[in-house]
Motif scaffolding. Structure first.
Motif, mmCIF file in Angstrom:
data_model
loop_
_atom_site.group_PDB
_atom_site.id
_atom_site.type_symbol
_atom_site.label_atom_id
_atom_site.label_comp_id
_atom_site.label_asym_id
_atom_site.label_seq_id
_atom_site.Cartn_x
_atom_site.Cartn_y
_atom_site.Cartn_z
ATOM 1 N N LYS A 64 36.785 31.389 29.958
ATOM 2 C CA LYS A 64 37.017 32.157 31.185
ATOM 3 C C LYS A 64 37.249 31.198 32.331
ATOM 4 O O LYS A 64 36.690 30.112 32.378
ATOM 5 C CB LYS A 64 35.835 33.067 31.499
ATOM 6 C CG LYS A 64 35.707 34.209 30.511
ATOM 7 C CD LYS A 64 34.845 35.309 31.069
ATOM 8 C CE LYS A 64 34.742 36.443 30.081
ATOM 9 N NZ LYS A 64 35.428 37.619 30.519
ATOM 10 N N LEU A 65 38.074 31.631 33.265
ATOM 11 C CA LEU A 65 38.416 30.840 34.435
ATOM 12 C C LEU A 65 37.773 31.482 35.655
ATOM 13 O O LEU A 65 37.947 32.678 35.898
ATOM 14 C CB LEU A 65 39.943 30.839 34.574
ATOM 15 C CG LEU A 65 40.618 29.701 35.265
ATOM 16 C CD1 LEU A 65 40.261 28.370 34.630
ATOM 17 C CD2 LEU A 65 42.116 29.884 35.230
ATOM 18 N N LEU A 78 46.552 31.345 33.045
ATOM 19 C CA LEU A 78 46.353 32.769 32.797
ATOM 20 C C LEU A 78 47.680 33.409 32.399
ATOM 21 O O LEU A 78 48.731 33.031 32.921
ATOM 22 C CB LEU A 78 45.811 33.460 34.057
ATOM 23 C CG LEU A 78 44.417 33.037 34.498
ATOM 24 C CD1 LEU A 78 44.112 33.559 35.897
ATOM 25 C CD2 LEU A 78 43.376 33.511 33.501
ATOM 26 N N PRO A 79 47.648 34.393 31.496
ATOM 27 C CA PRO A 79 48.890 35.045 31.074
ATOM 28 C C PRO A 79 49.591 35.727 32.242
ATOM 29 O O PRO A 79 48.976 36.481 32.991
ATOM 30 C CB PRO A 79 48.441 36.069 30.037
ATOM 31 C CG PRO A 79 46.968 36.013 29.954
ATOM 32 C CD PRO A 79 46.471 34.939 30.840
ATOM 33 N N GLY A 110 51.301 40.980 44.322
ATOM 34 C CA GLY A 110 51.896 40.613 43.046
ATOM 35 C C GLY A 110 50.978 40.834 41.858
ATOM 36 O O GLY A 110 51.400 40.693 40.715
ATOM 37 N N ILE A 111 49.711 41.146 42.133
ATOM 38 C CA ILE A 111 48.786 41.419 41.031
ATOM 39 C C ILE A 111 48.351 42.877 41.112
ATOM 40 O O ILE A 111 47.530 43.247 41.940
ATOM 41 C CB ILE A 111 47.562 40.479 41.055
ATOM 42 C CG1 ILE A 111 48.023 39.033 40.962
ATOM 43 C CG2 ILE A 111 46.605 40.831 39.908
ATOM 44 C CD1 ILE A 111 46.929 38.021 40.917
ATOM 45 N N GLY A 112 48.963 43.661 40.251
ATOM 46 C CA GLY A 112 48.644 45.082 40.174
ATOM 47 C C GLY A 112 47.779 45.358 38.953
ATOM 48 O O GLY A 112 47.270 44.432 38.305
ATOM 49 N N GLU A 113 47.666 46.616 38.627
ATOM 50 C CA GLU A 113 46.813 47.010 37.506
ATOM 51 C C GLU A 113 47.288 46.427 36.179
ATOM 52 O O GLU A 113 46.479 46.012 35.352
ATOM 53 C CB GLU A 113 46.733 48.530 37.422
ATOM 54 C CG GLU A 113 45.950 49.146 38.558
ATOM 55 C CD GLU A 113 45.841 50.659 38.447
ATOM 56 O OE1 GLU A 113 46.086 51.219 37.358
ATOM 57 O OE2 GLU A 113 45.500 51.287 39.461
ATOM 58 N N GLU A 120 42.244 40.163 32.842
ATOM 59 C CA GLU A 120 40.847 40.534 33.068
ATOM 60 C C GLU A 120 39.876 39.833 32.128
ATOM 61 O O GLU A 120 38.825 39.347 32.550
ATOM 62 C CB GLU A 120 40.681 42.046 32.958
ATOM 63 C CG GLU A 120 39.263 42.514 33.210
ATOM 64 C CD GLU A 120 39.116 44.030 33.133
ATOM 65 O OE1 GLU A 120 38.097 44.518 33.635
ATOM 66 O OE2 GLU A 120 40.011 44.704 32.582
ATOM 67 N N GLU A 121 40.210 39.753 30.853
ATOM 68 C CA GLU A 121 39.283 39.168 29.884
ATOM 69 C C GLU A 121 39.167 37.650 30.027
ATOM 70 O O GLU A 121 38.286 37.034 29.448
ATOM 71 C CB GLU A 121 39.685 39.525 28.456
ATOM 72 C CG GLU A 121 40.994 38.884 28.008
ATOM 73 C CD GLU A 121 41.384 39.278 26.610
ATOM 74 O OE1 GLU A 121 40.797 38.720 25.656
ATOM 75 O OE2 GLU A 121 42.263 40.141 26.467
#
Length: 126
Positions: A64-65, A78-79, A110-113, A120-121
């Motif tokens: 995790k980051l 991150l993907p 730029g970061i939506g759902e 998230e993981e």
């Protein structure tokens, strides 16, 4: 020589080469212990003996980051996060302070759902 033995010998040679590169890169200072910073090294770099000059391209399983302290370069692991978004995350953090929860990263333009679901993981705030 069997294929298995050849593979083991090549892996050992790559490991030895990587260790030698690290020893040359971080020589022991006169009169004290060497100060070596921890650095992510991709498995491919270890196996190829490249010494890990390039950052890992992907996070390892379970890794995790911490989005509150990660650099722009680390965030690009991150993907779906490239230079523009990683820079936006760092800029948001510098302007607004640390993230209270991982969901707060969706406040960054730029970061939506959808993108949040993909990362998230791999993120944490602790």
């Amino acid at each position: 020589m069997s294929k298995k033995r050849a593979l083991i010998l090549s892996l050992l040679a790559a490991f030895a080469f990587s260790a030698a590169v690290l020893l040359l890169r971080f020589p022991r200072p006169s009169g004290g212990a060497a100060e070596i910073s921890a650095k992510a090294v991709p498995e491919a770099a270890i196996l190829s003996g490249s010494g890990g000059e390039q950052p890992a391209l992907e996070l390892l399983p379970g890794e995790k980051l911490n989005i509150n302290i990660a650099t722009a370069e680390e965030l690009m692991r991150l993907p779906g996060i490239g230079p523009a978004l990683s820079g936006a995350i760092v800029a948001y953090r510098e302007e607004n302070g640390v993230f209270s929860s991982v969901e707060d990263i969706m406040r960054v333009d730029g970061i939506g759902e959808g993108r949040f679901a993909a990362i998230e993981e791999y993120i944490c705030v602790s």
